[in-house]
Design an enzyme around this catalytic site. Structure first.
Site, short mmCIF file in Angstrom:
data_model
loop_
_atom_site.label_atom_id
_atom_site.label_comp_id
_atom_site.label_asym_id
_atom_site.label_seq_id
_atom_site.Cartn_x
_atom_site.Cartn_y
_atom_site.Cartn_z
N HIS A 1 2.03 4.42 -3.23
CA HIS A 1 1.61 5.85 -3.02
C HIS A 1 3.11 6.26 -3.90
CE1 HIS A 1 -1.62 6.51 -0.55
NE2 HIS A 1 -0.86 5.77 0.60
N HIS B 26 0.92 -1.14 -0.20
CA HIS B 26 -0.02 0.05 -0.04
C HIS B 26 0.94 1.20 -0.01
CE1 HIS B 26 -3.40 2.73 1.16
NE2 HIS B 26 -2.54 3.46 1.68
N GLU B 27 1.63 1.27 0.85
CA GLU B 27 3.26 2.49 1.02
C GLU B 27 3.52 2.79 -0.21
OE1 GLU B 27 2.22 4.53 3.17
OE2 GLU B 27 0.96 3.18 4.46
#
Ligand SMILES: *[C@@H]1O[C@H](CO)[C@@H](O)[C@H](O)[C@H]1NC(C)=O
Ligand SMILES: *[C@@H]1O[C@H](CO)[C@@H](O)[C@H](O)[C@H]1NC(C)=O
Ligand SMILES: *[C@@H]1O[C@H](CO)[C@@H](O)[C@H](O)[C@H]1NC(C)=O
Ligand SMILES: [Zn+2]
Length: 637
Positions: A405, A401-402
């Site tokens: 980004h 998820h990170e």
């Protein structure tokens, strides 16, 4: 959810860039500088020789002679090597070179009678018209073998194939001189031998007069990691020992060579995984191995648990680097790398700084994406929602998820990190992160619901709905965007739409094994098509896209990459969640373009895939409320 409120994915961080030290990567030993010993997979032992390099640095710099000043890099490099070594024009040629802000670098190789030396090279570093460093392994051979081979290429190939247990891969062989440890120069056939099953890829130097195998270059950088494989979600599922997980095209020098230095720790070209200070990395546990024991009954900071966390964080970010590279997040597309190898160095020097067990927070994780050329920084915190603390670095979906980004912020709007700033675009930023995590953990074609953060947070996950094609489990539609607060909640709407696109594509086109799908973007299966559209839509969408614009970019990516053959599948999936043709201003529309309305000629193959609900009655009533100021910034940082 409260827990994820503190992400500051778009905050610009000026990160002080610590320069890499140039110290020799390993202990000096008399033979270490010239020899290496290699045991091949078939047990064959080879001692390899590389002539000694001399190296001089010139402090402020050595002024070039007037005859060389102002010349191009090639003529300056060749001129300097000749002058320095007192050799003639025919003994040296320019091989390659490049210029950057900090200087220009020329590389040359030695020649004899028109034939290059394999292992006699030189490098010159310039600062303007000054030479600042010079290295050379040029030789004065005692004896040079005749330049005409007596062993044929065919014989050399079959002998190399036999000895190295592989096949010649079709790469054109060459003839090169090879300096041996006894100071003589042998003539060699240089042949690439590959064996994909055994994961070997060598360059063989076969003596063109005796047939002897003189040397091999091993193109495969070996490394072993005890980690949570990317298709697993949390450490509870169990660590595995993986060999050579890096991809040869995405990370040609492996994960530990940053172009300047080979690191024997969790640092390399794509990622530095550390705790506290960037030098606090995890060192190898043995020769090319990062194998540490994980004790789930101890705190994340106890025993070797931190080593496991740094190793897993390093492995995961490198995996995403490689996978997203294969699908299009390359150097040109503003990715995160320390060195760009042979490619344009613009935007290099920005590998991801992965701060494991970061002390700056709790129960969260974050990613800061400054512009191309400045390192992205990922913060993984500890979580205290259970008796023992838990480490985000041991839950792969949180890491993916990170890192997503970083991908979406770089690829939208040309590497500035400034184009996912509105609530709607930032919300999609969150959604992409969940969706990528969801994708990378798929093991088979079964369409299951997906939850994020089940280990660090709680079983139900961190979002307020699971990702599901079932409207009873996740009812979110486009119109819900206006009712939701904060980018993470908006992101759940987008991620669930993507989940529906994914389910439709996999339902229709099947599923490629992750071992293939992660490394080959050319497959025809649904999960491969999905990731292609996911990545390839990013650079063509506008700065701060809306849901509808981002959907249009997916359709356009399909048009460009697949002649639009998945158009109706994609439209139907988005429309099933209210993002149909006329969806606008957070009012749902469930319609698809006319050409997609024809009754399906075939039943969908996968029964678990729900038929898109295009006829939900309550939605026929147009919603009249105006959206509640979706521009209000939510982020606290
Ligand atoms: C890397 O570190 C390990 C563990 O300390 C050691 O066994 C190995 O020899 C080192 N490798 C190099 C190339 O220094
Ligand atoms: C968990 O961490 C938060 C944030 O640091 C803190 O406010 C809270 O008291 C901690 N809870 C426990 C049970 O330690
Ligand atoms: C998310 O994961 C579930 C299974 O865990 C899968 O059914 C679903 O299609 C996935 N969605 C996406 C967008 O990958
Ligand atoms: Zn996020």
């Amino acid at each position: 959810m409260v827990a994820f409120n503190k992400f500051f994915t778009t905050v610009f961080l000026a990160i002080a860039y610590a320069s890499v030290s140039n110290a020799a990567p390993w202990a000096q030993h008399s033979k270490y500088a010239t020899h290496s010993r290699r045991e091949l997979d078939n047990g064959l032992q080879l001692e390899l020789y590389h002539p000694e390099s001399t190296y001089t640095t010139f402090g402020e710099g050595l002024e070039l002679g007037a005859n060389m000043r102002g010349g191009d890099l090639k003529s300056r490099t060749v001129g300097f090597v000749r002058q320095r070594l007192g050799i003639d024009e025919k003994s040296v040629t320019f091989k390659t070179g490049y210029s950057s802000e900090s200087g220009a670098y020329g590389y040359a190789r030695q020649y004899h009678d028109g034939i290059p030396f394999a292992n006699a090279v030189a490098n010159v570093a310039f600062n303007g018209n000054k030479v600042i460093a010079f290295g050379s392994s040029f030789v004065k051979p005692k004896k040079v073998a005749p330049k005409k081979p007596t062993i044929s290429l065919e014989t050399a190939i079959s002998s190399a194939e036999r000895t190295l247990n592989g096949k010649h891969n079709g790469q054109t062989p060459s003839i090169e001189y090879f300096v041996k440890a006894d100071g003589t120069a042998a003539l060699s056939h240089v042949i690439q031998i590959q064996n994909d099953e055994a994961f070997t890829w060598y360059e063989a130097f076969v003596d063109a007069h005796t047939g002897e195998l003189l040397s091999v270059t091993d193109f495969v950088n070996k490394a072993t990691y005890h980690v949570l494989p990317i298709t697993k979600m949390t450490v509870v599922e169990g660590l595995e020992t993986l060999e050579n997980p890096h991809h040869k095209d995405a990370s040609p020098k492996g994960w530990h060579d940053d172009g300047t230095k080979v690191h024997n720790a969790t640092i390399g070209n794509n990622v530095v995984a550390f705790k506290g200070s960037q030098s606090a990395t995890t060192a190898a546990s043995g020769e090319d191995a990062f194998v540490y024991n994980f004790d789930i009954t101890a705190e994340p900071t106890d025993g070797t648990n931190l080593e496991v966390a740094r190793t897993n964080a390093f492995y995961m970010l490198n995996m995403i680097h490689d996978i997203s590279y294969i699908y299009g997040f390359t150097q040109e597309a503003y990715n995160f790398e320390h060195s760009h190898g042979d490619k344009d160095s613009k935007g290099s020097g920005d590998r991801v700084l992965m701060s494991v067990q970061d002390r700056g927070g709790m129960n969260n994780a974050a990613f800061a994406t400054p512009p191309d050329g400045q390192s992205g920084k990922c913060y993984m915190y500890l979580w205290n929602m259970s008796k023992l603390k838990r480490d985000g670095s041991l839950e792969n979906d949180v890491i993916v998820h990170e890192m997503t980004h970083g991908i979406t912020n770089r690829m939208t709007g040309g590497g500035t990190g400034r184009c996912l700033q509105t609530s709607e675009a930032g919300g999609m930023g969150e959604g992409w992160g969940d969706a990528f995590a969801n994708w990378s953990e798929q093991k088979d074609a079964t369409i299951k619901d997906f939850r994020l953060g089940t280990y660090v947070y709680k079983e139900e996950g961190i979002r307020d709905y699971p990702y599901s094609t079932d409207s009873a489990k996740n009812p979110l539609k486009y119109s819900d965007v206006k009712k939701r607060r904060g980018v993470h909640d908006i992101g759940v709407v987008w991620a669930n739409m993507l989940h529906n696109v994914y389910a439709a594509l996999v339902g229709e086109y099947g599923f490629a094994d992750p071992k293939i799908a992660h490394y080959d973007a050319s497959g025809k299966e649904g999960n491969v098509i999905y990731m292609n559209l996911f990545i390839k839509a990013l650079p063509i969408q506008p700065c701060n896209p809306t849901f509808a614009q981002a959907r249009d970019a997916w359709l356009q990516a399909d048009e460009v990459n697949y002649k639009g053959i998945h158009k109706c599948t994609v439209w139907k999936a988005f429309a099933s969640r209210g993002l149909g043709v006329k969806a606008d201003k957070y009012v749902d529309d469930f319609s698809v373009p006319e050409e997609c309305q024809a009754p399906p000629t075939q039943e969908p193959e996968t029964p678990e895939t729900e038929t898109p609900e295009t006829e939900t009655p309550e939605t026929e009533t147009p919603e009249v409320e105006t959206p509640e100021n979706p521009e209000t910034p939510e982020e606290s940082t």
